[in-house]
Design an enzyme around this catalytic site. Structure first.
Site, mmCIF file in Angstrom:
data_model
loop_
_atom_site.group_PDB
_atom_site.id
_atom_site.type_symbol
_atom_site.label_atom_id
_atom_site.label_comp_id
_atom_site.label_asym_id
_atom_site.label_seq_id
_atom_site.Cartn_x
_atom_site.Cartn_y
_atom_site.Cartn_z
ATOM 1 C CD GLU A 260 -2.941 -1.202 2.270
ATOM 2 O OE1 GLU A 260 -2.840 -0.366 3.191
ATOM 3 O OE2 GLU A 260 -3.832 -2.056 2.228
ATOM 4 C CG HIS A 278 -6.179 0.345 4.531
ATOM 5 N ND1 HIS A 278 -5.109 -0.486 4.743
ATOM 6 C CD2 HIS A 278 -7.010 0.131 5.595
ATOM 7 C CE1 HIS A 278 -5.269 -1.168 5.871
ATOM 8 N NE2 HIS A 278 -6.428 -0.803 6.406
HETATM 9 P P1 NAD Z 1 -11.516 -10.111 15.223
HETATM 10 O O1 NAD Z 1 -10.301 -10.580 15.920
HETATM 11 O O2 NAD Z 1 -12.659 -9.599 16.033
HETATM 12 O O3 NAD Z 1 -12.083 -11.294 14.283
HETATM 13 C C1 NAD Z 1 -11.267 -12.075 13.488
HETATM 14 C C2 NAD Z 1 -11.911 -13.461 13.415
HETATM 15 O O4 NAD Z 1 -11.182 -14.242 12.468
HETATM 16 C C3 NAD Z 1 -11.862 -14.216 14.753
HETATM 17 O O5 NAD Z 1 -13.182 -14.603 15.133
HETATM 18 C C4 NAD Z 1 -10.998 -15.443 14.455
HETATM 19 O O6 NAD Z 1 -11.433 -16.607 15.124
HETATM 20 C C5 NAD Z 1 -11.188 -15.578 12.950
HETATM 21 N N1 NAD Z 1 -10.150 -16.338 12.293
HETATM 22 C C6 NAD Z 1 -8.829 -16.414 12.592
HETATM 23 N N2 NAD Z 1 -8.220 -17.225 11.715
HETATM 24 C C7 NAD Z 1 -9.159 -17.678 10.857
HETATM 25 C C8 NAD Z 1 -9.158 -18.544 9.736
HETATM 26 N N3 NAD Z 1 -8.032 -19.155 9.329
HETATM 27 N N4 NAD Z 1 -10.318 -18.763 9.082
HETATM 28 C C9 NAD Z 1 -11.460 -18.172 9.479
HETATM 29 N N5 NAD Z 1 -11.545 -17.352 10.547
HETATM 30 C C10 NAD Z 1 -10.406 -17.107 11.216
HETATM 31 O O7 NAD Z 1 -11.011 -9.033 14.163
HETATM 32 P P2 NAD Z 1 -11.871 -7.863 13.485
HETATM 33 O O8 NAD Z 1 -11.776 -6.649 14.319
HETATM 34 O O9 NAD Z 1 -13.202 -8.400 13.095
HETATM 35 O O10 NAD Z 1 -10.963 -7.580 12.188
HETATM 36 C C11 NAD Z 1 -11.021 -8.453 11.071
HETATM 37 C C12 NAD Z 1 -10.028 -7.980 10.011
HETATM 38 O O11 NAD Z 1 -10.342 -6.650 9.581
HETATM 39 C C13 NAD Z 1 -8.568 -7.941 10.465
HETATM 40 O O12 NAD Z 1 -7.761 -8.436 9.418
HETATM 41 C C14 NAD Z 1 -8.300 -6.469 10.635
HETATM 42 O O13 NAD Z 1 -6.943 -6.183 10.439
HETATM 43 C C15 NAD Z 1 -9.146 -5.914 9.498
HETATM 44 N N6 NAD Z 1 -9.437 -4.468 9.591
HETATM 45 C C16 NAD Z 1 -9.437 -3.745 8.439
HETATM 46 C C17 NAD Z 1 -9.702 -2.382 8.482
HETATM 47 C C18 NAD Z 1 -9.716 -1.558 7.225
HETATM 48 O O14 NAD Z 1 -9.440 -0.368 7.311
HETATM 49 N N7 NAD Z 1 -10.064 -2.115 6.091
HETATM 50 C C19 NAD Z 1 -9.960 -1.759 9.715
HETATM 51 C C20 NAD Z 1 -10.002 -2.549 10.871
HETATM 52 C C21 NAD Z 1 -9.738 -3.907 10.798
#
Ligand code: NAD
Length: 305
Positions: A260, A278
């Site tokens: 990015e 993003h």
């Molecule tokens: P979270 O920790 O609440 O949820 C993640 C889930 O993924 C958990 O329930 C976990 O059990 C599950 N998981 C882990 N490994 C897995 C696999 N191999 N297969 C399926 N499920 C699996 O996290 P969140 O706050 O919901 O964030 C999710 C994603 O969003 C993260 O990658 C975070 O970095 C990303 N995010 C992106 C932005 C953006 O600006 N686009 C902003 C915030 C978060």
């Protein structure tokens, strides 16, 4: 006695106001590491974003420090080992952007399904492409959510509000969890084959890097779409590009990239994509929450102590 909080990176004014309700707050942006080593001696709490590097030296000199708050997600700018040795609690606010990301996912999905981005740009070029831009409803379609954590659950709730059926996969959930959330549980590969919309909400780990690759994309319905607003690399970008170019699937919405900004990414050349830089957490509310959530955690720390 009120605790003393030092805020060394700018956080939202609303969060500062909330901190002032229970603490004596000093704002000192742009401190040098040496100045911070000296300054920190007087404070029970420190709030940073990504700008301040909270090194071992700072922590060792922080005679009164009991808690460090990182407004936002990562913790890589804080020496967690040094903090642990001194029993200093470290808190952050990954939950601050949950709703913002979930809303972006739904917004990008609707743009993709209804060609909103194409309608907008062709109209601005003086064209009236009504017939070319026929889309599809979300109603009655199946969404597959991979990663049923904070964001995955919020996306699922919003998808159901549009009349979608939601299937979910997460190694940490059971079929009963899914039912309680009005979703159906599926194993990963079954889910991928069945859905019209596949959305990823997992962390980027060694297990999830390249989770969606050519083989899995080829097993999807031909008119399915993929959304990645989690982390770049969870969907293999080159494989996604090839699939979109060859019409293996219908489209994709991508907010996060392997590198990015994604200079030179072939995805930028495609038409059947909605791309955003993003933007998941880029709302005023998420910025406010990043600070207020951490301030609330610090307030609870001193309340419970
Ligand atoms: P979270 O920790 O609440 O949820 C993640 C889930 O993924 C958990 O329930 C976990 O059990 C599950 N998981 C882990 N490994 C897995 C696999 N191999 N297969 C399926 N499920 C699996 O996290 P969140 O706050 O919901 O964030 C999710 C994603 O969003 C993260 O990658 C975070 O970095 C990303 N995010 C992106 C932005 C953006 O600006 N686009 C902003 C915030 C978060």
């Amino acid at each position: 006695m009120k605790p003393k909080i030092l805020i060394s990176d700018r956080i939202h004014d609303k969060a500062i106001d909330e901190a002032r309700l229970f603490a004596d707050v000093d704002l000192e942006f742009n401190l040098t590491p040496e100045e911070l080593v000296d300054k920190i001696r007087d404070y029970e709490a420190l709030i940073v974003r990504s700008g301040t590097k909270v090194t071992r030296e700072i922590i060792v000199n922080a005679k009164k420090l009991r808690i460090i708050g990182r407004a936002g997600v990562g913790l890589d700018n804080i020496d967690l080992e040094a903090a642990g040795e001194k029993n200093i609690e470290v808190v952050n606010s990954p939950e601050a952007s949950t709703i913002s990301v979930a809303e972006l996912v739904i917004g990008s999905l609707i743009a993709l399904m209804r060609n909103i981005h194409h309608g907008h740009s062709s109209l601005k070029k003086g064209r009236w492409d009504r017939n070319k831009l026929t889309g599809n409803e979300l109603y009655g379609k199946k969404m597959g959510v991979i990663g049923f954590g904070r964001i995955g659950r919020e996306v699922a709730d919003r998808a159901r509000a549009f009349g979608m059926d939601v299937l979910a996969f997460d190694p940490n959930m059971t079929a009963e969890d899914a039912r309680e959330n009005n979703c159906e549980y599926r194993e990963l590969d079954e889910l991928i084959k069945e859905v019209d919309v596949l959305t990823l909400h997992v962390p980027l780990t060694e297990k999830t890097r390249g989770l969606i690759d050519t083989a899995r994309i080829e097993s999807m319905k031909k008119d399915a779409v993929i959304i990645n607003a989690a982390r770049g690399g969870i969907v293999n970008e080159e494989d996604l590009y090839n699939a979109l170019k060859n019409d293996t699937i219908r489209g994709a919405a991508v907010d996060v990239f392997e590198s990015e900004p994604p200079e030179g990414s072939p995805l930028l050349k495609l038409d059947n994509v909605v791309l955003t830089p993003h933007l998941g957490a880029s709302t005023e509310e998420a910025q406010i929450n990043a600070g207020t959530v951490v301030v609330e955690k610090i307030r609870n720390h001193f309340k419970d102590a």
